[in-house]
Structures are given as C-alpha cells and as structure tokens.
Design a protein around this motif. Structure first.
Motif, PDB file in Angstrom:
ATOM      1  N   GLY A   7      10.569 -27.295 -21.119  1.00  0.00           N
ATOM      2  CA  GLY A   7      11.299 -27.067 -19.715  1.00  0.00           C
ATOM      3  C   GLY A   7      11.262 -27.999 -18.743  1.00  0.00           C
ATOM      4  O   GLY A   7      11.520 -27.822 -17.652  1.00  0.00           O
TER       5      GLY A   7
ATOM      6  N   VAL B 178      25.331 -30.829 -15.743  1.00  0.00           N
ATOM      7  CA  VAL B 178      25.774 -30.585 -17.229  1.00  0.00           C
ATOM      8  C   VAL B 178      24.777 -31.408 -17.992  1.00  0.00           C
ATOM      9  O   VAL B 178      24.135 -30.660 -19.107  1.00  0.00           O
ATOM     10  CB  VAL B 178      27.097 -31.246 -17.338  1.00  0.00           C
ATOM     11  N   ARG B 179      24.324 -32.340 -17.764  1.00  0.00           N
ATOM     12  CA  ARG B 179      23.178 -33.159 -18.673  1.00  0.00           C
ATOM     13  C   ARG B 179      21.939 -32.438 -18.898  1.00  0.00           C
ATOM     14  O   ARG B 179      21.359 -32.564 -19.574  1.00  0.00           O
ATOM     15  CB  ARG B 179      23.354 -34.694 -18.259  1.00  0.00           C
ATOM     16  N   GLU B 180      21.376 -32.051 -17.518  1.00  0.00           N
ATOM     17  CA  GLU B 180      19.967 -31.601 -17.466  1.00  0.00           C
ATOM     18  C   GLU B 180      20.023 -30.172 -18.032  1.00  0.00           C
ATOM     19  O   GLU B 180      18.874 -29.912 -18.738  1.00  0.00           O
ATOM     20  CB  GLU B 180      19.655 -31.645 -16.111  1.00  0.00           C
TER      21      GLU B 180
ATOM     22  N   ALA C 207      16.067 -24.149 -18.095  1.00  0.00           N
ATOM     23  CA  ALA C 207      14.416 -24.769 -18.191  1.00  0.00           C
ATOM     24  C   ALA C 207      13.643 -23.546 -18.587  1.00  0.00           C
ATOM     25  O   ALA C 207      12.678 -23.522 -19.280  1.00  0.00           O
ATOM     26  CB  ALA C 207      14.225 -25.384 -16.680  1.00  0.00           C
TER      27      ALA C 207
ATOM     28  N   LEU D  41      11.598 -31.609 -17.135  1.00  0.00           N
ATOM     29  CA  LEU D  41      12.437 -33.108 -16.948  1.00  0.00           C
ATOM     30  C   LEU D  41      11.803 -34.083 -16.717  1.00  0.00           C
ATOM     31  O   LEU D  41      11.618 -33.890 -15.346  1.00  0.00           O
ATOM     32  CB  LEU D  41      13.829 -32.616 -16.629  1.00  0.00           C
TER      33      LEU D  41
ATOM     34  N   ALA E 205      11.133 -31.779 -22.374  1.00  0.00           N
ATOM     35  CA  ALA E 205      12.276 -30.944 -21.748  1.00  0.00           C
ATOM     36  C   ALA E 205      12.619 -29.875 -22.703  1.00  0.00           C
ATOM     37  O   ALA E 205      12.810 -28.720 -22.055  1.00  0.00           O
ATOM     38  CB  ALA E 205      13.541 -32.071 -21.455  1.00  0.00           C
ATOM     39  N   ARG E 206      12.862 -30.203 -24.073  1.00  0.00           N
ATOM     40  CA  ARG E 206      13.242 -29.293 -24.900  1.00  0.00           C
ATOM     41  C   ARG E 206      12.283 -28.139 -25.205  1.00  0.00           C
ATOM     42  O   ARG E 206      12.589 -26.825 -25.099  1.00  0.00           O
ATOM     43  CB  ARG E 206      13.863 -29.970 -26.188  1.00  0.00           C
ATOM     44  N   ASP E 207      10.885 -28.660 -25.108  1.00  0.00           N
ATOM     45  CA  ASP E 207       9.813 -27.748 -25.806  1.00  0.00           C
ATOM     46  C   ASP E 207       9.271 -26.764 -24.602  1.00  0.00           C
ATOM     47  O   ASP E 207       8.967 -25.561 -24.693  1.00  0.00           O
ATOM     48  CB  ASP E 207       8.733 -28.467 -26.254  1.00  0.00           C
TER      49      ASP E 207
ATOM     50  N   GLN F 268      25.400 -34.308 -23.525  1.00  0.00           N
ATOM     51  CA  GLN F 268      25.322 -33.451 -24.758  1.00  0.00           C
ATOM     52  C   GLN F 268      26.408 -32.064 -24.577  1.00  0.00           C
ATOM     53  O   GLN F 268      26.092 -31.251 -25.545  1.00  0.00           O
ATOM     54  CB  GLN F 268      23.959 -32.868 -25.067  1.00  0.00           C
TER      55      GLN F 268
ATOM     56  N   PHE G 180      28.296 -21.772 -19.372  1.00  0.00           N
ATOM     57  CA  PHE G 180      29.611 -22.303 -19.348  1.00  0.00           C
ATOM     58  C   PHE G 180      29.616 -22.922 -17.803  1.00  0.00           C
ATOM     59  O   PHE G 180      29.158 -22.064 -17.055  1.00  0.00           O
ATOM     60  CB  PHE G 180      30.525 -21.065 -19.508  1.00  0.00           C
TER      61      PHE G 180
ATOM     62  N   GLU H 116      27.974 -34.219 -12.750  1.00  0.00           N
ATOM     63  CA  GLU H 116      27.551 -34.655 -14.040  1.00  0.00           C
ATOM     64  C   GLU H 116      25.916 -34.514 -14.348  1.00  0.00           C
ATOM     65  O   GLU H 116      25.676 -33.926 -15.651  1.00  0.00           O
ATOM     66  CB  GLU H 116      27.704 -36.130 -13.774  1.00  0.00           C
ATOM     67  N   VAL H 117      24.966 -34.587 -13.290  1.00  0.00           N
ATOM     68  CA  VAL H 117      23.700 -34.444 -13.575  1.00  0.00           C
ATOM     69  C   VAL H 117      23.224 -33.197 -14.061  1.00  0.00           C
ATOM     70  O   VAL H 117      22.546 -32.876 -14.799  1.00  0.00           O
ATOM     71  CB  VAL H 117      22.895 -34.865 -12.293  1.00  0.00           C
TER      72      VAL H 117
ATOM     73  N   ARG I  18      29.825 -29.770 -24.679  1.00  0.00           N
ATOM     74  CA  ARG I  18      31.076 -29.651 -25.529  1.00  0.00           C
ATOM     75  C   ARG I  18      32.155 -28.916 -24.456  1.00  0.00           C
ATOM     76  O   ARG I  18      31.721 -28.542 -23.366  1.00  0.00           O
ATOM     77  CB  ARG I  18      30.862 -28.847 -26.676  1.00  0.00           C
ATOM     78  N   THR I  19      33.403 -29.211 -24.771  1.00  0.00           N
ATOM     79  CA  THR I  19      34.468 -28.630 -24.021  1.00  0.00           C
ATOM     80  C   THR I  19      35.024 -27.622 -24.530  1.00  0.00           C
ATOM     81  O   THR I  19      34.788 -27.242 -25.804  1.00  0.00           O
ATOM     82  CB  THR I  19      35.587 -29.540 -23.750  1.00  0.00           C
TER      83      THR I  19
ATOM     84  N   ALA J 282      21.410 -29.353 -20.798  1.00  0.00           N
ATOM     85  CA  ALA J 282      21.371 -29.847 -22.230  1.00  0.00           C
ATOM     86  C   ALA J 282      20.097 -30.226 -22.693  1.00  0.00           C
ATOM     87  O   ALA J 282      19.448 -30.096 -23.464  1.00  0.00           O
ATOM     88  CB  ALA J 282      22.478 -30.743 -22.766  1.00  0.00           C
ATOM     89  N   ALA J 283      19.609 -31.232 -21.648  1.00  0.00           N
ATOM     90  CA  ALA J 283      18.402 -32.013 -21.969  1.00  0.00           C
ATOM     91  C   ALA J 283      17.244 -30.709 -22.077  1.00  0.00           C
ATOM     92  O   ALA J 283      16.118 -31.072 -22.994  1.00  0.00           O
ATOM     93  CB  ALA J 283      17.893 -32.829 -20.795  1.00  0.00           C
ATOM     94  N   GLN J 284      17.519 -29.775 -21.332  1.00  0.00           N
ATOM     95  CA  GLN J 284      16.409 -28.612 -21.325  1.00  0.00           C
ATOM     96  C   GLN J 284      16.735 -27.639 -22.460  1.00  0.00           C
ATOM     97  O   GLN J 284      16.218 -26.503 -22.400  1.00  0.00           O
ATOM     98  CB  GLN J 284      16.341 -28.050 -19.968  1.00  0.00           C
ATOM     99  N   GLY J 285      17.481 -27.949 -23.400  1.00  0.00           N
ATOM    100  CA  GLY J 285      17.743 -27.183 -24.693  1.00  0.00           C
ATOM    101  C   GLY J 285      18.747 -26.105 -24.726  1.00  0.00           C
ATOM    102  O   GLY J 285      18.585 -25.385 -25.695  1.00  0.00           O
TER     103      GLY J 285
ATOM    104  N   LEU K 182      20.574 -39.484 -18.136  1.00  0.00           N
ATOM    105  CA  LEU K 182      20.667 -38.325 -19.103  1.00  0.00           C
ATOM    106  C   LEU K 182      21.841 -38.358 -19.934  1.00  0.00           C
ATOM    107  O   LEU K 182      23.047 -38.825 -19.508  1.00  0.00           O
ATOM    108  CB  LEU K 182      20.499 -37.001 -18.349  1.00  0.00           C
ATOM    109  N   GLU K 183      21.847 -38.091 -21.121  1.00  0.00           N
ATOM    110  CA  GLU K 183      22.806 -38.309 -22.120  1.00  0.00           C
ATOM    111  C   GLU K 183      23.703 -37.045 -21.950  1.00  0.00           C
ATOM    112  O   GLU K 183      23.172 -36.073 -21.438  1.00  0.00           O
ATOM    113  CB  GLU K 183      22.087 -37.929 -23.466  1.00  0.00           C
TER     114      GLU K 183
ATOM    115  N   ARG L 263      22.563 -24.841 -25.044  1.00  0.00           N
ATOM    116  CA  ARG L 263      24.000 -25.173 -25.020  1.00  0.00           C
ATOM    117  C   ARG L 263      24.944 -25.248 -24.164  1.00  0.00           C
ATOM    118  O   ARG L 263      25.003 -24.042 -23.576  1.00  0.00           O
ATOM    119  CB  ARG L 263      24.516 -24.131 -26.317  1.00  0.00           C
ATOM    120  N   VAL L 264      25.630 -26.138 -23.592  1.00  0.00           N
ATOM    121  CA  VAL L 264      26.459 -26.330 -22.535  1.00  0.00           C
ATOM    122  C   VAL L 264      27.709 -26.399 -22.641  1.00  0.00           C
ATOM    123  O   VAL L 264      28.254 -27.263 -23.612  1.00  0.00           O
ATOM    124  CB  VAL L 264      25.909 -27.050 -21.429  1.00  0.00           C
ATOM    125  N   TYR L 265      28.948 -25.424 -22.244  1.00  0.00           N
ATOM    126  CA  TYR L 265      30.310 -25.925 -22.534  1.00  0.00           C
ATOM    127  C   TYR L 265      30.717 -26.268 -21.165  1.00  0.00           C
ATOM    128  O   TYR L 265      30.806 -25.373 -20.235  1.00  0.00           O
ATOM    129  CB  TYR L 265      30.838 -24.780 -23.209  1.00  0.00           C
TER     130      TYR L 265
ATOM    131  N   ALA M 170      13.774 -22.315 -21.962  1.00  0.00           N
ATOM    132  CA  ALA M 170      12.896 -23.236 -22.761  1.00  0.00           C
ATOM    133  C   ALA M 170      11.677 -22.884 -22.852  1.00  0.00           C
ATOM    134  O   ALA M 170      10.564 -22.727 -23.732  1.00  0.00           O
ATOM    135  CB  ALA M 170      13.043 -24.831 -22.294  1.00  0.00           C
TER     136      ALA M 170
END
Lengths: 414, 414
Positions: free
Chosen positions: B354, A177-179, A155, B356, B350-352, B399, A167, A174-175, B401-402, A181-184, B396-397, A186-188, A158
């Motif tokens: 921060g 990991v998703r938040e 956040a 959500l 969220a992306r721009d 997004q 990482f 789960e929430v 990666r593993t 990415a939603a906040q821009g 939330l989606e 890259r998450v592994y 961003a």
C-alpha cells in the motif's frame, strides 16, 4: 521516542455501543453495521467517564504524535488489526501574508491534511474503517469516490489484504484514478456523479455481498475523521480556534470534529467554547448552503452539480442534518464560493505563503474572505482552514520558460 | 503539546566554525560561504561537548516531533529566521509482504520522505539553507534542479520573501516544473542535464550576484538533510538499523546522515555501531558505483546519463569523495539497478504493502533485493529504505475500466 509505540501496545478501548444519529436507537458494538433502521448514520459512543479516569494530557503528550495516540477515543480493540501507513499529526501552517492581504489581523493557519498517507484527509477515515472491517472479518469492500477516498481505501485495503472495488465519476482527477489501481484496487470510471456511483455500490452490496464503504454508511470513518478535531485542540494548547472553515462534501470531517469537541469537553480536556463552523461548498454544488439559508433540516439533491473542486462535488449527503446542526449550533454558516474565487485563492496562497493547496482548500480561503467581507467573523479572529489534500494531485498551469544553453544567455533578462 | 513550541522559543545554538571537508581548513561561522578554497563542500562544526551538557533524550522527547527539535545540532541562531512549512518527522512504514516476497526475514521499513512539505526530502535541506540565507541577508537565490529541490526552494523562498531563479532539464517531471512556478519562482527548462543547469547558475552568480544554492555548494542543506539520521536514530529507540539504502544523486542525505551518526555518538546518544550504507544509483547514471568498484576516491562525470529515476540522474557530484568515504567506512556498497527493476519495485510495493513510492524509492528496494541475492547483507538484517518523494509526483499507468451506468451491470464480472 520509538516510532511504533502506539502500534505495539494493546490498550483498553471504551466503546459501549452505537446509536442512530437521528433517533438515538441503540445498536450493539463489535458487530458489522451499515446505516440505522431509519436509514441514517450510526455514531459510536464511549464510556467517557472511563476515558476521563484513564487518560491525562500528560500521558497523551508522552505518546508518538500520530492518530493512534487517541486510542481511548477510538473504536479499534486490538492493535494487530490496525492497518497503519503512518498517520502522523498534520502541521498547522501560518499564512501571514495571505491574512494581511485579505484583511485578517488574527492568526490564520492552514491544517495541511495533504501530508497524510495517500496525500489527503481521507486517510484518517479510511484507516479506521478498514481496521474495523478487518477486526469484524470483512474481506471485500466497495466504494463510490471523487478520488481521494478511493485512493486511501485502496492503500489500506492493500495493507489489510482486502479486496477493494471502487467507482468514480469519469472525470475524476487523473492521478486519483491511477493511484487507486496502482495500490491494487479495481477501479471503474462511471458516466455520472458520486451518488450515481454510490447506487452501483449499493446494488453490488445487495447482489454480491460487498461491504459498502460509502461516506457515513459505515460507522467508523467518522471516528477516524474526528481525530482532526482532537489533534487541532491539542496543537493549539487545548484552546479551540474562533472559526474553522471546512470544505464540505459528505461532511464526515465536520460532523466528526463537532463530535470530538463534545467528547473532549466531557473528558475535561477543553471547556464549552466552540469555534464557529463554516461549511464551505462550491456555487455549482451547494446543497448545504441552500438548506442552511432556507432553514431546512435536510438538504435535497443538487441537480447538475459542477465545480473544479471535485472533492466537494457531492450533490446529496446522508449526514446532511448532522452537518447543518453543527453549523447552526456553532453560530457558523454554510457558504458557497465560485470556481474563479477558488482558483484565485489557490494561486495567491502558493505565491504569498508557499503552500500549494488543493482546490477544496482554496475554497476555504475564499470562504474566509467572504466571511470577513460580510462581517460574519471578527477581523482578529483566530482561524483554521482545512487544506484537505495535497495540491500536487490537481492540474497546475505551466508557467515555465525554455532556455537554450548553447545560445548566449542574457542574464540580466532572466 | 502546542504545535509551534519549537518555533517560538529561542534556544542557544552551538556552531563553532565551518571547515573544508577535504583539507580541514577552518572558516568563520555567521558569514556567507560557498565552496571552500579547495573547491570542496564546507561542513558545519559544533561544540558537541556543549551540546552533550545541554541536551538530554528526555528534553528532546518533550518537544514537538518536527525537524526543529534538533535545534542544538542545527545552525540557525534566531528562531525568527526559520521559514517553516511544517517539517514534521516522517513515518517509518513497515513493508512485511515485500520483505517476505524477496526473501528478507528481518524488519523492512521505508522512511516516507514524501510526507514533508512539497512532498520530498528536499524540504529538509532547503528549509535550513533558506533560513540561513535569510539570517545572512541573502535576497536572491538560484539553483539547478531535477525537480524536487527546486520545488522546495520555491516554497521556502516564498515564505522568506526571497527571489528564486531555477533551472531544470527540459524533461524534468511535469508536476515539478509547474509547482516551482506556482510557488512564485521563475523556472527555466534547459536543453541539458543538471550539471549543465548548474553551469548556468554559476555564470549567473558571477554576473548577477545570485547566491548559488547548488547541492553542497552552500554549507547548510547538509545540516537539514542530516536530520534524517537524527530522526531515524530516535525513532528506532537509539539503535541504528543494520543497513540503509539511499538513492544517491548529489548524496547530501547520505553524507548528512553519516555526519549525524557521528554527532550523536559524540553527544552520547548512540554507540559506535553504524548501519551499512548503500548508495543506490541507476544503471544509466552510476558514477559512484563505477568509482566505488574501481577503488577511486573521486567520481568522474558519467556521460549520456539516462534513467526514469530523474532525481538520481546526477552525472557528477561535488561531494563524491564524502559519499564514497561513508559507504566504505560503513562496510556498505554502491549499487546500480536497472530502470526495469525500479519500475517493478514501485509496482510491487504499492500493490503488496500500500505504499506508492517514487522511482528513486523503488530503486532502493531493487538494490536491497540485489544486496540480498548477492549476500551483501544478512537475510534477517533490519533494513531502512529511503523513499525520498511522494510517488504521486511521477507518471502512473492508467489501469481503470469504464462502466456505463445506464446499461445493465454484470456484478459478478466486476
């Protein structure tokens, strides 16, 4: 008062230098730093006499009640670098029924850190670290996380317009990991624990020049986290509680609060009384408890770490000796609690006092109960539990029933 | 200042009576009331001359920044009845990149109501309603809900030691249904919409004596919700914004803010300037928009209501004429936006910037964009969007990666 006063007025800061938390070696301010030469965290030092002359309790009371009101004790020099998402003071929630049920007769308060941006106390550390990184020209950051720190970093990155690479263990909530990415960011998801993720970040920092935002590996998250201690002191009328129960993974907050109390005493805002600091861990991952009980200064890695309280599943902490030192100096203890006790605590306090804690917050309540049972604190002690994140981020049981509105309803049976 | 000052000092309240919002018929204070004889909401009236003489802006500034600082404009008479979980002022989050992207050149702020207890603005209304219910001796309450109101009621009923029975549509967001039960309420999933649930509550009220907590069917939720307007005025230095975009289901908050502005003017805190009020609905459930465009005073039920923004899936509102009146008097409009526009708004902000947002908050951004595109407000207008709940409560989606830490990692490709 206007909501943005703390963010529109440039005020002097009082940082003099940084120093190694183990050796005391001195480092220059206003430069990018990681760990010290000794591989230990750096602490930010201030001209506290200057702060004492510049800051009064009355002046403080006239500022908006957010984290930035502590400006003289924070490292950011230029307001324009502050990447705020509204870091307002978090409330102290009374838990009277819970206290009565487990036999505490003093005031029991939960500091509800779930009310910060991204719903966890990680916002305090990350807003400071990202603001300082922006001030020092960083454009790409990386971090290992059990979830909440990554969400906060994403956040604020961003807001800063910074690239963030994050990482987390594959089984992170789960929430989170998703938040992230939603906040821009890259998450592994990585097949390992947080220190395994940390090793990847370390390698990426070497190979790609990522700035490493791991807990305590840069000096400013602790400055953000220490505001928990500053804020608590003010909220309690400048009298610290008798005991603080703090869920301890990397331990930044505990170390930060201990530092905050010291700084508050030096600027004349509080006396020498300190709370007993209780570092709370899970039985499945209790490196601090093991080291505390063994009288060790450092805490070796805990193998096969597991607990439902993922935020404190931290097998090894770079600030181990600082955590243990604060706990010992305070007359507190490091305590481990079972996952069953954690789950029961979360369930009971929501039902009794209406506060939905995260598992790590529940752990502090379970530890308080242990401390009472074992006579580690007085029954009438004034106690603060840190609920470090919103309970909404964690799986909850489905206890609903269904009702067919087209069928006859037996209202007496509802 | 001490955190609990607003909750430990008894201060006078200034309630004189209640009145029917349609006919003006007068009702006594300090009695339990539902709707008026005309079947319309009751409004609480105060001795505003008395408030004007008793309350100054300076006195206000010296109180803790929570909802209870507005005591003179609130109905609770005895502090001991307040069932607080820490209703702190919510922050105004700047959205500069979002504004620039959609062509707004003024200040764009989101009031982040997700930072209240139970992570939604429903806490404001329910803490007031439950406190008043406690003051008036109620022990059993029931409510239809799309999720967030039920969660807030459950939490405050737990604090009050009150029995709560809650009915929600079967497809209510999962986290809501679960948190309601976790906080000690009984929760039923019903095959229908919120007004179908409301009918069940009405029948239970008749058969079992449940006190009906439906939106606007008791007079005090609106008094809690109006603090959004009081707080906003103070946060902006007693100058209201040019426009407010508000996600409108039952509309309590919009009606409440309109009432708040009127009261603030009468006590001399603001002038006669008002924001344009935009009531935001979803295209799949837009009874207010239809009535607004048709020039009607009341809004008939919207059949086959559907939208991803479940909080504004309210086919019919008992306060319809109050919503429409405020929107019209303000020179604003009722606007409907598509689910696609809502989802895009949540994703982009969220992306721009921060933040959500919840889908209902996203709807306000989509509506602001429409208002800009259609020339309903100036590009340089100062605009406040209401993000009514934490985005974390909604799906939330994924997004992520593993990454296999045992395999060689190509850092340049991460």
């Amino acid at each position: 008062m206007r909501h943005d006063l703390n963010l529109t007025i440039d005020r002097p800061t009082f940082v003099t230098h940084l120093e190694c938390s183990l050796t005391g070696e001195r480092y220059e301010a206003d430069r990018l730093h990681g760990l010290s030469a000794a591989g230990k965290p750096l602490l930010v030092r201030y001209d506290l006499d200057g702060v004492k002359a510049a800051l009064t309790k009355d002046a403080l009371a006239a500022r908006p009640m957010d984290l930035w009101r502590w400006r003289e004790l924070l490292p950011v020099r230029h307001t324009k670098n502050i990447v705020s998402l509204g870091e307002q003071a978090t409330p102290l929630i009374p838990l009277p029924r819970t206290a009565a049920r487990i036999g505490g007769s003093g005031t029991l308060l939960a500091k509800d850190e779930g009310r910060l941006p991204t719903a966890s106390f990680k916002a305090r550390g990350l807003v400071m670290a990202v603001s300082m990184a922006k001030e020092l020209g960083v454009t790409q950051v990386a971090m290992p996380t059990n979830g909440n720190a990554g969400a906060a970093l994403a956040a604020y990155a961003a807001v800063a317009g910074m690239e963030a690479i994050i990482f987390c263990p594959a089984d992170t909530p789960e929430v989170n990991v998703r938040e992230i990415a939603a906040q821009g960011a890259r998450v592994y998801r990585v097949n390992g624990l947080i220190d395994d993720c940390g090793a990847i970040v370390g390698e990426g920092a070497k190979q790609r020049g990522w700035f490493d935002f791991s807990t305590l590996k840069e000096p400013y998250r602790i400055e953000g986290k220490k505001t928990m201690g500053l804020e608590l002191a003010e909220q309690l009328g400048w009298e610290l509680p008798d005991a603080i129960f703090y869920p301890t993974g990397g331990g930044t907050g505990l170390i930060g609060m201990w530092k905050a109390f010291d700084e508050l005493e030096k600027i004349g805002f509080i006396g020498s009384k300190r709370p007993k600091m209780f570092a709370v861990q899970a039985e499945g991952c209790a490196p601090m408890v093991r080291a505390f009980e063994a009288g060790e200064e450092f805490a070796p890695r805990w193998e096969n770490a597991h607990t439902i309280a993922s935020g404190i599943r931290v097998p090894r902490a770079v600030g181990d000796f600082l955590i243990l030192r604060a706990v010992r100096e305070s007359g507190g203890a490091a305590l481990a609690v079972s996952d069953e006790a954690i789950a029961a605590a979360v369930r009971d306090v929501a039902r009794d006092d209406g506060l939905l804690m995260c598992p790590e917050g529940g752990a502090t309540l379970a530890a308080y109960q242990r401390a009472l049972d074992e006579g580690l604190i007085a029954r009438d002690a004034r106690v603060v539990l840190f609920n470090c994140a919103s309970g909404l981020k964690y799986p909850l049981e489905d206890q609903s029933r269904t009702l067919d509105r087209h069928a006859p309803i037996d209202f007496a049976a509802l």
